[in-house]
Design a protein around this motif. Structure first.
Motif, PDB file in Angstrom:
ATOM      1  N   UNK A  11       0.857  -1.181   0.000  1.00  0.00           N
ATOM      2  CA  UNK A  11       0.000   0.000   0.000  1.00  0.00           C
ATOM      3  C   UNK A  11       0.896   1.234   0.000  1.00  0.00           C
ATOM      4  N   UNK A  12       1.247   1.663  -1.210  1.00  0.00           N
ATOM      5  CA  UNK A  12       2.212   2.728  -1.414  1.00  0.00           C
ATOM      6  C   UNK A  12       1.774   3.641  -2.549  1.00  0.00           C
ATOM      7  N   UNK A  13       2.467   4.757  -2.659  1.00  0.00           N
ATOM      8  CA  UNK A  13       2.249   5.661  -3.785  1.00  0.00           C
ATOM      9  C   UNK A  13       3.593   6.242  -4.182  1.00  0.00           C
ATOM     10  N   UNK A  14       3.667   6.720  -5.403  1.00  0.00           N
ATOM     11  CA  UNK A  14       4.897   7.343  -5.863  1.00  0.00           C
ATOM     12  C   UNK A  14       4.655   8.152  -7.123  1.00  0.00           C
ATOM     13  N   UNK A  15       5.558   9.090  -7.364  1.00  0.00           N
ATOM     14  CA  UNK A  15       5.490   9.917  -8.564  1.00  0.00           C
ATOM     15  C   UNK A  15       5.969   9.086  -9.757  1.00  0.00           C
ATOM     16  N   UNK A  16       5.103   8.917 -10.715  1.00  0.00           N
ATOM     17  CA  UNK A  16       5.393   8.157 -11.934  1.00  0.00           C
ATOM     18  C   UNK A  16       6.065   6.814 -11.631  1.00  0.00           C
ATOM     19  N   UNK A  17       5.576   6.148 -10.600  1.00  0.00           N
ATOM     20  CA  UNK A  17       6.173   4.890 -10.142  1.00  0.00           C
ATOM     21  C   UNK A  17       5.192   3.748 -10.397  1.00  0.00           C
ATOM     22  N   UNK A  18       5.551   2.878 -11.307  1.00  0.00           N
ATOM     23  CA  UNK A  18       4.668   1.770 -11.683  1.00  0.00           C
ATOM     24  C   UNK A  18       4.785   0.561 -10.763  1.00  0.00           C
ATOM     25  N   UNK A  54      10.019  -1.950   2.387  1.00  0.00           N
ATOM     26  CA  UNK A  54       9.614  -2.867   3.448  1.00  0.00           C
ATOM     27  C   UNK A  54       8.772  -2.247   4.558  1.00  0.00           C
ATOM     28  N   UNK A  55       8.738  -0.925   4.653  1.00  0.00           N
ATOM     29  CA  UNK A  55       7.993  -0.327   5.758  1.00  0.00           C
ATOM     30  C   UNK A  55       6.506  -0.149   5.446  1.00  0.00           C
ATOM     31  N   UNK A  56       6.077  -0.459   4.254  1.00  0.00           N
ATOM     32  CA  UNK A  56       4.666  -0.326   3.880  1.00  0.00           C
ATOM     33  C   UNK A  56       3.906  -1.608   4.199  1.00  0.00           C
TER      34      UNK A  56
END
Length: 170
Positions: A67-74, A134-136
């Motif tokens: 459960x993560x998010x990122x800028x232009x990260x697929x 790993x922290x997500x």
């Protein structure tokens, strides 16, 4: 995947975009993304509707596993595209081709708007390989646990109604 952006009532302003923010993200956008991430695991069965859906939740499969998010990260659950006013949007990468698009859209819209209403703070973005972050919290990887999560979910019952949830988990 589900791509979303929002415009104001005039249709001219992308309310997810803020040129004065270092990530070009408005506070609405940050809270919208945070709202989806906050409750995603409790409701993931709505976008992973069958046993085979969970076969794609594997590292290095181009499907998110945490459960993560990122800028232009697929490699993240939510990919933020923030290049310009006109193109700023989010790509919700967790739903697969086998999900019900109406439920997927309702889920992301409900949770995103909940994030705005509750002013949920967006967690740190993932830079680099999301599979190695790993922290997500990991997404649920099996059908049985996902059904149990939905059945016990207070937010699911609040957003979709107890009758819908009870019918869905049968």
């Amino acid at each position: 995947h589900i791509n979303q952006s929002f415009r104001d009532l005039t249709g001219k302003k992308n309310v997810f975009y803020n040129k004065n923010d270092e990530l070009n993200m408005s506070e609405y956008f940050k809270s919208y993304v945070a709202g989806i991430l906050e409750h995603l695991d409790k409701l993931s069965i709505l976008i992973h509707p069958n046993i085979n859906s969970f076969k794609r939740v594997q590292d290095n499969s181009w499907a998110p596993t945490n459960i993560t998010w990122g800028i232009d990260n697929r490699t993240t659950a939510i990919r933020v595209i923030n290049n310009s006013h006109d193109s700023t949007r989010m790509e919700f990468r967790v739903p697969g081709a086998d999900h019900n698009v109406y439920l997927g859209f309702a889920l992301s819209l409900h949770l995103g708007l909940r994030g705005i209403k509750d002013k949920i703070i967006l967690q740190e973005q993932v830079v680099g390989n999301g599979y190695e972050y790993n922290s997500a919290k990991n997404l649920t990887t099996n059908f049985s646990d996902a059904i149990t999560n939905l059945d016990k979910s207070k937010i699911g019952r609040k957003l979709f109604g107890a009758d819908f949830i009870d019918h869905f988990v049968l």
